[in-house]
Design a protein around this motif. Sequence first.
Motif, PDB file in Angstrom:
ATOM      1  N   GLY A  39       0.812  -1.211   0.000  1.00  7.24           N
ATOM      2  CA  GLY A  39       0.000   0.000   0.000  1.00  7.24           C
ATOM      3  C   GLY A  39       0.845   1.261   0.000  1.00  7.24           C
ATOM      4  N   ILE A  40       0.378   2.277  -0.717  1.00  2.00           N
ATOM      5  CA  ILE A  40       0.981   3.599  -0.649  1.00  2.00           C
ATOM      6  C   ILE A  40      -0.127   4.626  -0.471  1.00  2.00           C
ATOM      7  N   GLU A  41       0.253   5.802  -0.044  1.00  2.00           N
ATOM      8  CA  GLU A  41      -0.665   6.935   0.012  1.00  2.00           C
ATOM      9  C   GLU A  41       0.080   8.154  -0.509  1.00  2.00           C
ATOM     10  N   THR A  42      -0.538   8.876  -1.410  1.00  4.04           N
ATOM     11  CA  THR A  42       0.077  10.074  -1.976  1.00  4.04           C
ATOM     12  C   THR A  42      -0.639  11.305  -1.447  1.00  4.04           C
ATOM     13  N   ARG A  43      -0.010  12.453  -1.618  1.00  2.00           N
ATOM     14  CA  ARG A  43      -0.608  13.702  -1.144  1.00  2.00           C
ATOM     15  C   ARG A  43      -1.930  13.971  -1.875  1.00  2.00           C
ATOM     16  N   ALA A  44      -2.780  14.767  -1.250  1.00  2.64           N
ATOM     17  CA  ALA A  44      -4.104  15.054  -1.821  1.00  2.64           C
ATOM     18  C   ALA A  44      -4.043  16.063  -2.950  1.00  2.64           C
ATOM     19  N   PRO A  92      -1.313  11.029  -9.643  1.00  2.00           N
ATOM     20  CA  PRO A  92      -0.356  11.005  -8.521  1.00  2.00           C
ATOM     21  C   PRO A  92       0.631   9.842  -8.599  1.00  2.00           C
ATOM     22  N   LEU A  93       0.169   8.681  -9.100  1.00  2.00           N
ATOM     23  CA  LEU A  93       1.073   7.540  -9.206  1.00  2.00           C
ATOM     24  C   LEU A  93       2.206   7.827 -10.188  1.00  2.00           C
ATOM     25  N   ALA A  94       1.882   8.453 -11.321  1.00  2.00           N
ATOM     26  CA  ALA A  94       2.914   8.777 -12.297  1.00  2.00           C
ATOM     27  C   ALA A  94       3.963   9.694 -11.686  1.00  2.00           C
ATOM     28  N   ARG A  95       3.519  10.695 -10.963  1.00  2.00           N
ATOM     29  CA  ARG A  95       4.452  11.613 -10.311  1.00  2.00           C
ATOM     30  C   ARG A  95       5.262  10.894  -9.227  1.00  2.00           C
ATOM     31  N   TYR A  96       4.588  10.047  -8.455  1.00  2.00           N
ATOM     32  CA  TYR A  96       5.229   9.303  -7.371  1.00  2.00           C
ATOM     33  C   TYR A  96       6.349   8.411  -7.911  1.00  2.00           C
ATOM     34  N   VAL A  97       6.078   7.724  -9.017  1.00  2.00           N
ATOM     35  CA  VAL A  97       7.072   6.825  -9.606  1.00  2.00           C
ATOM     36  C   VAL A  97       8.307   7.605 -10.062  1.00  2.00           C
ATOM     37  N   LEU A  98       8.089   8.728 -10.742  1.00  2.36           N
ATOM     38  CA  LEU A  98       9.236   9.528 -11.204  1.00  2.36           C
ATOM     39  C   LEU A  98      10.010  10.121 -10.030  1.00  2.36           C
ATOM     40  N   GLU A  99       9.292  10.576  -9.023  1.00  2.00           N
ATOM     41  CA  GLU A  99       9.949  11.242  -7.893  1.00  2.00           C
ATOM     42  C   GLU A  99      10.751  10.270  -7.044  1.00  2.00           C
ATOM     43  N   HIS A 100      10.288   9.026  -6.952  1.00  2.00           N
ATOM     44  CA  HIS A 100      10.931   8.056  -6.057  1.00  2.00           C
ATOM     45  C   HIS A 100      11.580   6.896  -6.808  1.00  2.00           C
ATOM     46  N   GLN A 101      11.815   7.063  -8.098  1.00  2.00           N
ATOM     47  CA  GLN A 101      12.293   5.945  -8.911  1.00  2.00           C
ATOM     48  C   GLN A 101      13.587   5.331  -8.384  1.00  2.00           C
ATOM     49  N   ASN A 102      14.448   6.134  -7.791  1.00  2.00           N
ATOM     50  CA  ASN A 102      15.732   5.606  -7.305  1.00  2.00           C
ATOM     51  C   ASN A 102      15.586   4.802  -6.017  1.00  2.00           C
ATOM     52  N   ASP A 103      14.436   4.932  -5.367  1.00  2.00           N
ATOM     53  CA  ASP A 103      14.215   4.232  -4.098  1.00  2.00           C
ATOM     54  C   ASP A 103      13.221   3.084  -4.222  1.00  2.00           C
ATOM     55  N   LEU A 104      12.623   2.928  -5.404  1.00  2.00           N
ATOM     56  CA  LEU A 104      11.628   1.885  -5.602  1.00  2.00           C
ATOM     57  C   LEU A 104      12.253   0.664  -6.264  1.00  2.00           C
ATOM     58  N   ALA A 105      11.723  -0.510  -5.917  1.00  2.00           N
ATOM     59  CA  ALA A 105      12.137  -1.754  -6.582  1.00  2.00           C
ATOM     60  C   ALA A 105      11.081  -2.095  -7.628  1.00  2.00           C
ATOM     61  N   PHE A 106      11.513  -2.238  -8.864  1.00  2.00           N
ATOM     62  CA  PHE A 106      10.583  -2.530  -9.955  1.00  2.00           C
ATOM     63  C   PHE A 106      10.631  -4.017 -10.314  1.00  2.00           C
ATOM     64  N   PRO A 107       9.486  -4.588 -10.712  1.00  2.00           N
ATOM     65  CA  PRO A 107       8.199  -3.925 -10.869  1.00  2.00           C
ATOM     66  C   PRO A 107       7.571  -3.558  -9.523  1.00  2.00           C
ATOM     67  N   LEU A 108       6.991  -2.381  -9.486  1.00  2.00           N
ATOM     68  CA  LEU A 108       6.292  -1.898  -8.300  1.00  2.00           C
ATOM     69  C   LEU A 108       4.890  -2.493  -8.284  1.00  2.00           C
ATOM     70  N   ARG A 109       4.558  -3.197  -7.210  1.00  2.00           N
ATOM     71  CA  ARG A 109       3.215  -3.762  -7.042  1.00  2.00           C
ATOM     72  C   ARG A 109       2.513  -2.918  -5.979  1.00  2.00           C
ATOM     73  N   ARG A 110       1.626  -2.072  -6.413  1.00  2.00           N
ATOM     74  CA  ARG A 110       1.073  -1.040  -5.528  1.00  2.00           C
ATOM     75  C   ARG A 110      -0.447  -1.095  -5.485  1.00  2.00           C
ATOM     76  N   TYR A 111      -0.992  -0.964  -4.271  1.00  2.00           N
ATOM     77  CA  TYR A 111      -2.414  -0.673  -4.161  1.00  2.00           C
ATOM     78  C   TYR A 111      -2.568   0.631  -3.409  1.00  2.00           C
ATOM     79  N   GLN A 112      -3.669   1.312  -3.639  1.00  2.00           N
ATOM     80  CA  GLN A 112      -3.888   2.609  -3.022  1.00  2.00           C
ATOM     81  C   GLN A 112      -5.378   2.809  -2.827  1.00  2.00           C
ATOM     82  N   ILE A 113      -5.776   3.110  -1.600  1.00  2.00           N
ATOM     83  CA  ILE A 113      -7.175   3.372  -1.265  1.00  2.00           C
ATOM     84  C   ILE A 113      -7.220   4.763  -0.637  1.00  2.00           C
TER      85      ILE A 113
END
Length: 467
Positions: A39-44, A92-113
């Motif tokens: 799970g992730i949560e992005t800013r509103a 928000p997910l597109a922005r999140y991926v670009l902003e944190h790409q160096n810290d994420l392990a791909f493929p990213l398996r993400r859910y968001q509620i």
Amino acid sequence: MAKISALSGFPEWLPAGRIVEQHVIDTFRRIAELHGFGGIETRAVEPMGELLRKGEIDKEVYLLRRLHAEDADDEGADPSRRLGLHFDLTVPLARYVLEHQNDLAFPLRRYQIQKVWRGERPQDGRFREFYQADLDVVAQDTLPGHVEAEVAIVMAEILEALPIPAFTIHANNRRLSEGFFRAIGLEDTAAVLRSLDKLAKIGPEAVATLLRDEAGATDEQAGACLEFAGIRTPDGSFAEGVRALLERHAGSGAGTAGAPEATVEVEEGITALDDVVRRVNAVVPGVCVADLSIARGLDYYTGTVFETFVEGHESLGSICSGGRYDRLAADNRHTYPGVGLSIGLSRLVSRIIGADLAHPTRPVPTCVLVTVGSEETRERSEQVATALRRRGIPAEIAPSAAKLGKQITHASRRRIPYVWLVPEVTGADADRVRDLTSGEQADADPATWSPDSDLLHARVLAGPPTP
């Protein structure tokens, strides 16, 4: 006090409804995590320049601004940097991926509620503030085709676990559709898809007019597109219909059906769609159908696309949709392809509650109400409640040291299944527990007593509540 008027488009459930909503949220989270999604949560808020990349929703975005902001505050500022509330969770997910790409392990398996906001006209199942639940797999540079089926399988398992009637996931493939349209001579495939996306809303005659006016189709080409959109099968037999239709219109000179690249694209789309339908149905039998009317008018989809319908509630429209996109985001080094599906969660919960598709066994989490003999002895009741809670039994203490009958009535009105009778109330030598369903009571020790397992927590059951 002035009368309070309801504000449409902003759902507020009563406590029982909130239990149903939380059950849906918890089910989504539990099954997503079973499949390894985190799970992730992005800013509103996001910059308006990012939100408005989907130009068709510019009138629906809520601008965020301080109440006492001066107009001068914005002078000279780039309007695209103003902030707006997000209207979906994909931007928000597109922005999140670009902003944190160096810290994420791909493929990213993400859910968001998370809640989203849209300034559209409120109506049945459509809100201005609502929960959305997304499930995505995002890769770096390359994403294998089997992921398209995998995400659909997870979503099918989530929906199967919810208190809703039978549902079907309708799948199509953009390569198949676009290849077919080009094969019959229609080059503006985006216009064709936008027109067909309106088929359920405005009907075939109006869509045929759109195809002629906006996609430049002839009567024969428009007819071929509508025939194509009419193909729906529970298995891979859709391929026969596509090939027969393509051969018929090629022979009649409808367009450039012989173009090798278009034919190759059609065949690739057939193979991909057949694979998705077969894989999904192997895990959740009979839930996935090939439906070539599914268009998903947004042009960023590049592979399989999905829409989901509930039996008997077709008026609700698709409750879960999405598909593959090969450029969720990109920078100078990488592209980030992905597959995602999204549920309008509040929309679904609204129908579950409104149509009595499910109900909670009680409107409160409390399993045991601990009585109070007097305010001077309340501390004794607090000790009992503390002992129960430490053992995982939801307990609360009576709000006042009223007569025993009133304390029991308080528990009954809230449908709390058990009442803990302290000696200060009963005059007995030991604590006792009364089962309000059966009326039976027995001696009990807070260190060892346990309720019936079905009554420990409020549960959500399918169907309307028992009168």
